[in-house]
Design a protein around this motif. Structure first.
Motif, PDB file in Angstrom:
ATOM      1  N   VAL A 102      23.297   2.255   4.721  1.00  0.00           N
ATOM      2  CA  VAL A 102      22.013   1.700   5.135  1.00  0.00           C
ATOM      3  C   VAL A 102      20.949   2.791   5.189  1.00  0.00           C
ATOM      4  CG1 VAL A 102      20.823   0.323   6.865  1.00  0.00           C
ATOM      5  CG2 VAL A 102      23.275   0.019   6.518  1.00  0.00           C
ATOM      6  N   HIS A 103      19.823   2.498   4.565  1.00  0.00           N
ATOM      7  CA  HIS A 103      18.684   3.420   4.603  1.00  0.00           C
ATOM      8  C   HIS A 103      17.539   2.758   5.353  1.00  0.00           C
ATOM      9  CE1 HIS A 103      15.478   6.102   3.504  1.00  0.00           C
ATOM     10  NE2 HIS A 103      14.888   5.217   2.714  1.00  0.00           N
ATOM     11  N   LEU A 104      16.936   3.498   6.245  1.00  0.00           N
ATOM     12  CA  LEU A 104      15.712   3.025   6.894  1.00  0.00           C
ATOM     13  C   LEU A 104      14.542   3.529   6.056  1.00  0.00           C
ATOM     14  CD1 LEU A 104      14.020   1.731   9.068  1.00  0.00           C
ATOM     15  CD2 LEU A 104      14.300   3.807  10.445  1.00  0.00           C
ATOM     16  N   HIS A 105      13.980   2.607   5.281  1.00  0.00           N
ATOM     17  CA  HIS A 105      12.932   2.974   4.328  1.00  0.00           C
ATOM     18  C   HIS A 105      11.650   3.363   5.065  1.00  0.00           C
ATOM     19  CE1 HIS A 105      10.771   2.527   0.363  1.00  0.00           C
ATOM     20  NE2 HIS A 105       9.792   2.682   1.242  1.00  0.00           N
ATOM     21  N   GLY A 106      11.223   4.613   4.822  1.00  0.00           N
ATOM     22  CA  GLY A 106      10.002   5.095   5.466  1.00  0.00           C
ATOM     23  C   GLY A 106      10.257   5.783   6.786  1.00  0.00           C
ATOM     24  N   LEU A 148       8.442  -0.634   8.814  1.00  0.00           N
ATOM     25  CA  LEU A 148       9.425  -0.068   7.889  1.00  0.00           C
ATOM     26  C   LEU A 148      10.397  -1.192   7.525  1.00  0.00           C
ATOM     27  CD1 LEU A 148      10.239   3.261   9.786  1.00  0.00           C
ATOM     28  CD2 LEU A 148       8.410   2.826   8.148  1.00  0.00           C
ATOM     29  N   TRP A 149      11.350  -0.893   6.691  1.00  0.00           N
ATOM     30  CA  TRP A 149      12.415  -1.872   6.446  1.00  0.00           C
ATOM     31  C   TRP A 149      13.712  -1.144   6.204  1.00  0.00           C
ATOM     32  CZ3 TRP A 149      13.863  -3.844   1.158  1.00  0.00           C
ATOM     33  CH2 TRP A 149      13.260  -3.118   0.118  1.00  0.00           C
ATOM     34  N   TYR A 150      14.798  -1.786   6.587  1.00  0.00           N
ATOM     35  CA  TYR A 150      16.109  -1.201   6.327  1.00  0.00           C
ATOM     36  C   TYR A 150      16.764  -2.002   5.221  1.00  0.00           C
ATOM     37  CZ  TYR A 150      17.957  -4.929   9.401  1.00  0.00           C
ATOM     38  OH  TYR A 150      18.269  -6.133   9.972  1.00  0.00           O
ATOM     39  N   HIS A 151      17.529  -1.304   4.415  1.00  0.00           N
ATOM     40  CA  HIS A 151      18.169  -1.987   3.289  1.00  0.00           C
ATOM     41  C   HIS A 151      19.339  -1.162   2.791  1.00  0.00           C
ATOM     42  CE1 HIS A 151      16.395   0.767   0.295  1.00  0.00           C
ATOM     43  NE2 HIS A 151      15.217   0.597   0.851  1.00  0.00           N
ATOM     44  N   ASP A 152      20.150  -1.778   1.957  1.00  0.00           N
ATOM     45  CA  ASP A 152      21.292  -1.070   1.418  1.00  0.00           C
ATOM     46  C   ASP A 152      20.852   0.001   0.421  1.00  0.00           C
ATOM     47  OD1 ASP A 152      24.359  -1.137   1.324  1.00  0.00           O
ATOM     48  OD2 ASP A 152      23.729  -0.933  -0.765  1.00  0.00           O
ATOM     49  N   HIS A 153      21.684   1.040   0.292  1.00  0.00           N
ATOM     50  CA  HIS A 153      21.345   2.143  -0.621  1.00  0.00           C
ATOM     51  C   HIS A 153      22.579   2.721  -1.306  1.00  0.00           C
ATOM     52  CE1 HIS A 153      18.521   5.045  -2.204  1.00  0.00           C
ATOM     53  NE2 HIS A 153      17.601   4.767  -1.300  1.00  0.00           N
ATOM     54  N   ALA A 154      23.639   1.922  -1.434  1.00  0.00           N
ATOM     55  CA  ALA A 154      24.883   2.460  -2.004  1.00  0.00           C
ATOM     56  C   ALA A 154      24.696   2.812  -3.481  1.00  0.00           C
ATOM     57  CB  ALA A 154      26.006   1.443  -1.844  1.00  0.00           C
ATOM     58  N   ILE A 422       7.190   5.051  -6.828  1.00  0.00           N
ATOM     59  CA  ILE A 422       7.989   6.239  -6.506  1.00  0.00           C
ATOM     60  C   ILE A 422       8.045   6.424  -4.994  1.00  0.00           C
ATOM     61  CG2 ILE A 422       8.232   8.734  -6.806  1.00  0.00           C
ATOM     62  CD1 ILE A 422       8.680   7.198  -9.393  1.00  0.00           C
ATOM     63  N   HIS A 423       9.253   6.524  -4.490  1.00  0.00           N
ATOM     64  CA  HIS A 423       9.493   6.648  -3.044  1.00  0.00           C
ATOM     65  C   HIS A 423      10.176   7.981  -2.759  1.00  0.00           C
ATOM     66  CE1 HIS A 423      10.746   6.032   1.011  1.00  0.00           C
ATOM     67  NE2 HIS A 423      11.984   5.684   0.747  1.00  0.00           N
ATOM     68  N   ILE A 424       9.635   8.724  -1.803  1.00  0.00           N
ATOM     69  CA  ILE A 424      10.274   9.965  -1.361  1.00  0.00           C
ATOM     70  C   ILE A 424      10.791   9.717   0.051  1.00  0.00           C
ATOM     71  CG2 ILE A 424      10.010  12.448  -1.071  1.00  0.00           C
ATOM     72  CD1 ILE A 424       7.399  12.279  -2.673  1.00  0.00           C
ATOM     73  N   HIS A 425      12.073   9.941   0.254  1.00  0.00           N
ATOM     74  CA  HIS A 425      12.635   9.780   1.597  1.00  0.00           C
ATOM     75  C   HIS A 425      12.076  10.845   2.536  1.00  0.00           C
ATOM     76  CE1 HIS A 425      16.453   7.190   0.785  1.00  0.00           C
ATOM     77  NE2 HIS A 425      15.483   6.855  -0.047  1.00  0.00           N
ATOM     78  N   LEU A 426      12.196  10.605   3.811  1.00  0.00           N
ATOM     79  CA  LEU A 426      11.864  11.515   4.912  1.00  0.00           C
ATOM     80  C   LEU A 426      10.371  11.693   5.191  1.00  0.00           C
ATOM     81  CD1 LEU A 426      12.861  13.622   7.054  1.00  0.00           C
ATOM     82  CD2 LEU A 426      12.600  15.359   5.288  1.00  0.00           C
ATOM     83  N   TYR A 489      18.207  14.785   0.950  1.00  0.00           N
ATOM     84  CA  TYR A 489      17.543  13.482   0.844  1.00  0.00           C
ATOM     85  C   TYR A 489      17.452  13.075  -0.624  1.00  0.00           C
ATOM     86  CZ  TYR A 489      16.294  14.179   5.723  1.00  0.00           C
ATOM     87  OH  TYR A 489      16.363  14.361   7.072  1.00  0.00           O
ATOM     88  N   VAL A 490      16.812  11.950  -0.883  1.00  0.00           N
ATOM     89  CA  VAL A 490      16.611  11.530  -2.273  1.00  0.00           C
ATOM     90  C   VAL A 490      15.164  11.096  -2.490  1.00  0.00           C
ATOM     91  CG1 VAL A 490      18.990  10.754  -2.595  1.00  0.00           C
ATOM     92  CG2 VAL A 490      17.268   9.098  -1.864  1.00  0.00           C
ATOM     93  N   TRP A 491      14.774  11.085  -3.738  1.00  0.00           N
ATOM     94  CA  TRP A 491      13.523  10.436  -4.141  1.00  0.00           C
ATOM     95  C   TRP A 491      13.832   9.630  -5.392  1.00  0.00           C
ATOM     96  CZ3 TRP A 491      10.294  12.025  -8.493  1.00  0.00           C
ATOM     97  CH2 TRP A 491      10.781  13.123  -9.195  1.00  0.00           C
ATOM     98  N   HIS A 492      13.116   8.535  -5.576  1.00  0.00           N
ATOM     99  CA  HIS A 492      13.497   7.640  -6.668  1.00  0.00           C
ATOM    100  C   HIS A 492      12.419   6.614  -6.964  1.00  0.00           C
ATOM    101  CE1 HIS A 492      14.511   4.344  -3.774  1.00  0.00           C
ATOM    102  NE2 HIS A 492      14.914   5.339  -2.992  1.00  0.00           N
ATOM    103  N   CYS A 493      12.611   5.949  -8.106  1.00  0.00           N
ATOM    104  CA  CYS A 493      11.813   4.773  -8.426  1.00  0.00           C
ATOM    105  C   CYS A 493      12.391   3.617  -7.627  1.00  0.00           C
ATOM    106  CB  CYS A 493      11.889   4.477  -9.919  1.00  0.00           C
ATOM    107  SG  CYS A 493      11.085   2.914 -10.356  1.00  0.00           S
ATOM    108  N   HIS A 494      11.534   2.795  -7.019  1.00  0.00           N
ATOM    109  CA  HIS A 494      12.040   1.703  -6.195  1.00  0.00           C
ATOM    110  C   HIS A 494      12.218   0.395  -6.955  1.00  0.00           C
ATOM    111  CE1 HIS A 494      13.286  -0.007  -2.393  1.00  0.00           C
ATOM    112  NE2 HIS A 494      13.082   1.157  -1.811  1.00  0.00           N
ATOM    113  N   ILE A 495      12.038   0.422  -8.282  1.00  0.00           N
ATOM    114  CA  ILE A 495      12.554  -0.696  -9.078  1.00  0.00           C
ATOM    115  C   ILE A 495      14.066  -0.512  -9.046  1.00  0.00           C
ATOM    116  CG2 ILE A 495      12.726  -1.661 -11.408  1.00  0.00           C
ATOM    117  CD1 ILE A 495       9.772  -0.891 -11.812  1.00  0.00           C
TER     118      ILE A 495
HETATM  119 CU1  C2O Z   1      13.662   1.778   0.129  1.00  0.00          CU
HETATM  120 CU2  C2O Z   1      15.558   5.118  -1.105  1.00  0.00          CU
HETATM  121  O1  C2O Z   1      14.642   3.412  -0.473  1.00  0.00           O
END
Ligand code: C2O
Length: 511
Positions: A102-106, A148-154, A422-426, A489-495
């Motif tokens: 589980v990732h807490l987005h944002g 914020l939102w929480y969602h799966d991140h496996a 593009i989303h950067i964690h943390l 941490y990770v950064w990624h495209c959120h598509i």
């Molecule tokens: Cu909304 Cu890396 O996530």
């Protein structure tokens, strides 16, 4: 399948109650379960995966700077009910087919609680991924009020786990927000917007393979997914009955690939008061709001002059974005019906404040580093088109190691035809600007030749963000303070189809 629109009431998402308060710290337990839920009046119950068996998951409400702890548990089956492609990174055997994390987005979250894609765990923690650290996550909430939102991140199956239902809201409150006298209680409505498709029997449909099947891979990940129905808070095209007064809507695009350009059929103005990471300095009056996957908007709509009217929240964004087909005005162009038919039950004393919060402007002179990061297309081992960050893959050596407490500018050079959220964690960042450049020259010579001036972000992006739309043919620059934690941490495209198929990289915040 034709589903009648606006026959189900918009579900109110319940707020999660703590299981205990331990040493002053609220402690929650949330269990992922497979359940059946009726997503539309005329559909038989649909198999979903939900946090505490609910889709969307219960809303977690926290107070700024108040630590909470959540123990996330998995009681899901060991077989997925959606087609798993075992060729994408992290999904290969012997990794278990069903993994969750589980990732807490944002969230500004310590790394051991951030939901690193390889910190996954299976049913009852029988198996855990190589980066698994702890069953209970700490959320210190070191940030101002926001949605914020929480969602799966496996790793490798995030698109399927979220599609199955694993997402929910996480609201942070603070005194600043409380003093503003915004619409609250029943007049504050979170809206989690997702597109889905259904099989005749009411089960969720997700494609097994792309339109042009790939030799030797079935199921195969698809380049993107667009459903033909729109769900809000887990119902297909619901309606909401409102009073003639001001409402605050917390909009979240929780879709896999779809962008939304939201507007009201009444053609009225509304006010955006916040973006991903909290309040803007001042409300922005607008008639439309574009949200890529994972972006949020905090808006106030005034229905006081609309009594008796029926208003549709609609969508005009093409899919794929920006070059694809416009939405169907009868289906994917429609989101929520708002009927202004309830009598006013008390005087509306809420306000739309002129000034919301102090917003410092981060100057690029603060930055000790400017990272040029391209967004690219390539082919994988099976000849499938994939998107990459800086031409690197998930398993490559880590190259981004910003130092805690410094400032950095990250410049996303989009060489592809898609817009990528593009989303950067943390971190929380500010958008500096977007600038068109010559893609062909860049691809041939690595040289950046700009073809226009830097475009400052629109007013509604002049706040703190955690996800930014990088348009094709443009360089999108963001600036942020590195922190508040060090770690992986990770950064990624959120598509999500891109994220699962190599458009995600780890990065390390060093001390
Ligand atoms: Cu909304 Cu890396 O996530």
């Amino acid at each position: 399948m034709e589903l009648t629109k606006f026959v189900d009431e918009l579900p109110t998402i319940p707020t999660l109650k703590p299981n205990a308060i331990l040493n002053g710290v609220p402690y929650y337990e949330v269990t992922m379960l497979q359940c059946h839920q009726q997503l539309h009046r005329d559909l038989p119950p649909t198999t979903i995966w939900g946090y505490n068996g609910m889709y969307p998951g219960p809303t977690i409400e926290a107070f700024s700077h108040q630590l909470i702890r959540v123990c996330w548990k998995n009681q899901l089956p060991t077989k997925h009910f959606l087609p798993v492609d075992k060729t994408v990174h992290g999904a290969e055997p012997p990794n278990p087919e069903v993994r969750t994390v589980v990732h807490l987005h944002g969230g500004a979250t310590p790394d051991y609680s951030d939901g690193y894609p390889e910190a996954w765990f299976t049913n009852d923690f029988q198996q855990v991924g190589p980066y698994f650290v702890t069953k209970t996550y700490d959320y210190p909430n070191l940030q101002p009020s926001t949605a914020l939102w929480y969602h799966d991140h496996a790793v490798g199956i995030t698109r399927l786990n979220i599609y199955a239902g694993l997402s929910g809201f996480y609201l942070i409150r603070d005194t600043q927000e409380q003093m503003l006298n915004l619409p609250r209680g029943n007049y504050e409505v979170p809206l989690l917007v997702q597109d889905r498709s259904f099989n005749e029997d009411g089960s969720l449909y997700y494609p097994c393979e792309p339109e042009e099947p790939v030799e030797g891979v079935c199921p195969s990940v698809v380049p993107e997914f667009f459903g033909d129905t729109i769900l809000v808070n887990g119902k297909v095209w619901p309606y909401l009955d409102v009073e003639p007064r001001r409402y605050r809507f917390r909009l979240l695009n929780a879709s896999n690939s779809r962008f939304y350009n939201f507007s009201l059929s009444s053609n009225q103005f509304f006010y955006q008061i916040g973006s991903d990471q909290g309040l803007l300095e001042q409300p922005v009056m607008t008639k439309e709001i574009l949200l890529g996957p994972a972006e949020r908007a905090d808006i106030i709509v005034d229905f006081s002059t609309q009594f008796g009217n029926t208003i549709t929240l609609q969508n005009s964004a093409p899919s794929p974005f920006p070059g694809g087909d416009p939405p169907n005005p009868e289906t994917t162009g429609l989101i929520l019906q708002i009927r202004v038919i309830r009598p006013l039950c008390s005087l509306d004393q809420s306000t739309i404040p002129y000034y919301l919060t102090y917003m410092p402007t981060l100057s690029e002179n603060l930055a000790s580093k400017n990272r040029l990061l391209s967004l690219d297309m390539a082919k994988d081992a099976y000849g499938r088109e994939i998107h990459l960050l800086d031409n690197k893959r998930w398993a490559d050596p880590i190259t981004e190691c910003p130092k805690l407490g410094t400032y950095e500018v990250w410049s996303f050079i989009n060489t592809t035809e898609d817009a990528h959220p593009i989303h950067i964690h943390l971190v929380r960042f500010q958008v500096l600007d977007r600038q068109p450049y010559n893609v062909d020259v860049y691809q041939q010579t690595d040289e950046i030749v700009t073809t226009g001036s830097k475009i400052p972000p629109p007013l509604n992006e002049r706040g703190w963000k955690d996800t930014v739309i990088a348009n094709p043919g443009e360089i999108t620059r963001v600036i942020f303070a590195v922190g508040p934690f060090s770690g992986l941490y990770v950064w990624h495209c959120h598509i999500l189809e891109h994220e699962d198929h190599e458009m995600m990289l780890p990065y390390i915040v060093i001390k």
